[in-house]
Design an enzyme around this catalytic site. Structure first.
Site, PDB file in Angstrom:
ATOM      1  N   GLU A 134       0.809  -1.218   0.000  1.00  0.00           N
ATOM      2  CA  GLU A 134       0.000   0.000   0.000  1.00  0.00           C
ATOM      3  C   GLU A 134       0.843   1.270   0.000  1.00  0.00           C
ATOM      4  O   GLU A 134       0.349   2.361   0.267  1.00  0.00           O
ATOM      5  CB  GLU A 134      -0.963  -0.025   1.188  1.00  0.00           C
ATOM      6  CG  GLU A 134      -1.939  -1.193   1.061  1.00  0.00           C
ATOM      7  CD  GLU A 134      -2.959  -1.261   2.181  1.00  0.00           C
ATOM      8  OE1 GLU A 134      -2.885  -0.433   3.118  1.00  0.00           O
ATOM      9  OE2 GLU A 134      -3.829  -2.139   2.117  1.00  0.00           O
ATOM     10  N   LYS A 172     -15.589  -1.726   2.198  1.00  0.00           N
ATOM     11  CA  LYS A 172     -14.852  -2.219   1.037  1.00  0.00           C
ATOM     12  C   LYS A 172     -15.852  -2.828   0.060  1.00  0.00           C
ATOM     13  O   LYS A 172     -16.520  -3.808   0.380  1.00  0.00           O
ATOM     14  CB  LYS A 172     -13.823  -3.277   1.460  1.00  0.00           C
ATOM     15  CG  LYS A 172     -12.687  -2.738   2.313  1.00  0.00           C
ATOM     16  CD  LYS A 172     -11.797  -3.870   2.803  1.00  0.00           C
ATOM     17  CE  LYS A 172     -10.568  -3.351   3.534  1.00  0.00           C
ATOM     18  NZ  LYS A 172      -9.782  -4.464   4.133  1.00  0.00           N
TER      19      LYS A 172
END
Length: 429
Positions: free
Chosen positions: A209, A341
């Site tokens: 990330e 999500k």
């Protein structure tokens, strides 16, 4: 003119070099929308199913040709002729055709890619930005806000190849007046952190990330080095910038205990609550995600009782963007926030339902990327459209992360005062 006339799907690559699904929806007017499904590394056991081929001769079994074929045949036949403006009807048709609780027949990656692509095509047909169309779908037209970025600048756990157990160490520029200022603050901290790590002889390679992934003697040491970076960048800890953790505790929960192998420490559930409470007392940590295993509901209750009045406690693997599980958590007063999500639940409509349920109950909703991302920036529009107030989309490098930040910059420039940046007020603490 908003009738669907064609749907196409492709196997493309995500930010980890693994295949994922891209869908394209074409309308009668000529409007086109395309979207990609993301993919997670640390996943909740109750997430909707990401359909993979399992053919070891292609992409080590991670191909998605079955999901692509499901779109090009079953889903296309199902949706061609339907109105792209009726998002809920499109999503319901796909969910009903799949017929399983976890979308294991057609694949959540297939259903989600089409769901998002249809919304994008509808926005193009309406000649409005995607955030405006999503706000219409959400029943909140014009009620926008810019999210506080939760920037993951040190990676551990499943997101990095190092000895740090906690998966994400984040900074939030809560004292900024605008999103653009918040992004600048985060970038300056990121660059100061890189120099500090380099000067200590530590690894400055980045994880999935975009955060740094050094080997450190303890999880607390990660907090300490971030604090030095914040101060070196010229900001006041606790005032301009606060801290957050994503423990991803399910990844180190074994036999009813929390095993921090990197530190050589093992905690009972109650002891781990105390460990996190101690960190929150010592440092300005205003948000902790997945502080307990998804199955440790008694532990979640204990943690919520101990620090839920002053720390945002976010359920990710715990709730998996699922309204049925979230409803139970709200009733039992477990956590006080949900991570959102798309691909955990598998459609835009169900995602909006989860956000609404959380907000109606006084829980916060944090819009999130996955560790396996693409150039798709839909989550940026979702965060603004639902006035969620917070977004997790990684660090300040890697274009799969920065693309979302850049989209938010453009949205803020378009909306100005119509989308305020509220900073600290967005957090449940």
């Amino acid at each position: 003119m908003t009738k669907i006339v064609d749907i196409k799907a492709f196997e493309v690559l995500d930010s980890r070099g693994n295949p994922t699904v891209m869908a394209e929806v074409i309308l009668e007017s000529g409007a086109v929308g395309s979207a990609c499904a993301p993919s997670g590394a640390s996943t909740g056991s109750r997430e909707a199913l990401e359909l993979r081929d399992g053919d070891k001769s292609r992409y080590l079994g991670k191909g998605v040709l079955t999901a692509v074929n499901n779109i090009n045949t079953t889903i296309k036949n199902l949706l061609v002729g339907k109105d792209a403006l009726d998002q809920r009807a499109l999503d319901k048709a796909m969910i009903d055709a799949d017929g399983t609780d976890n979308k294991s027949v057609l694949g959540a990656n297939a259903i989600l890619a089409v769901s998002l692509a249809a919304a994008k095509a509808a926005a193009v047909a309406k000649k409005v930005p995607l955030y405006a169309h999503i706000a219409d779908l959400n029943g909140t037209p014009g009620k926008y806000s810019m999210p506080v970025p939760m920037m993951n600048i040190i990676n551990g756990g499943e997101h990095a190849d190092n000895n740090v157990d906690i998966q994400e160490f984040m900074v939030q520029p809560v004292g900024a007046k605008t999103f653009a200022e918040a992004l600048r603050i985060g970038a300056e901290i990121f660059h100061n952190l890189k120099k500090i790590l380099h000067d200590k002889g530590l690894n400055t390679a980045v994880g999935d990330e975009g955060g740094f992934a050094p080997n450190l003697p303890s999880n607390e040491e990660a907090l300490k080095v971030i604090i030095v970076a914040v101060e070196k960048a010229g900001y006041k800890l606790g005032e301009d910038v606060t801290l957050a953790l994503d423990c991803a505790s399910s990844e180190f929960y074994k036999d009813g205990q929390y095993d921090l192998a990197g530190e050589g420490k093992v905690f009972s559930s109650a002891e781990f609550s105390d460990y996190l409470a101690d960190l929150a007392n010592k440092y300005p940590i205003i948000s902790i995600e997945d502080g307990k295993d998804e199955s440790d509901w008694d532990g979640w209750a204990d943690l919520t009782n101990k620090i839920g009045n002053k720390v945002q406690l976010v359920g990710d693997d715990l709730f998996v963007t699922n309204t049925r599980i979230l409803k139970e958590g709200i009733e039992k007063k477990i956590a006080n926030s949900i991570l959102i999500k798309f691909n955990q639940i598998g459609s835009l409509s169900e995602t909006l339902d989860a956000i609404k349920m959380a907000q109606d109950a006084g829980y916060t909703a944090v819009i999130s990327h996955r560790s396996g991302e693409t150039e798709d920036t839909t989550i940026a529009d979702l965060a603004v459209a639902t006035a969620a107030g917070q977004i997790k989309t990684g660090s300040l490098c890697r274009s799969d992360r920065v693309s979302k930040y850049n989209r938010l910059l453009r949205i803020e420039a378009e909306l100005g005062a119509a989308a305020p940046y509220k900073g600290r007020a967005e957090f449940k603490s």
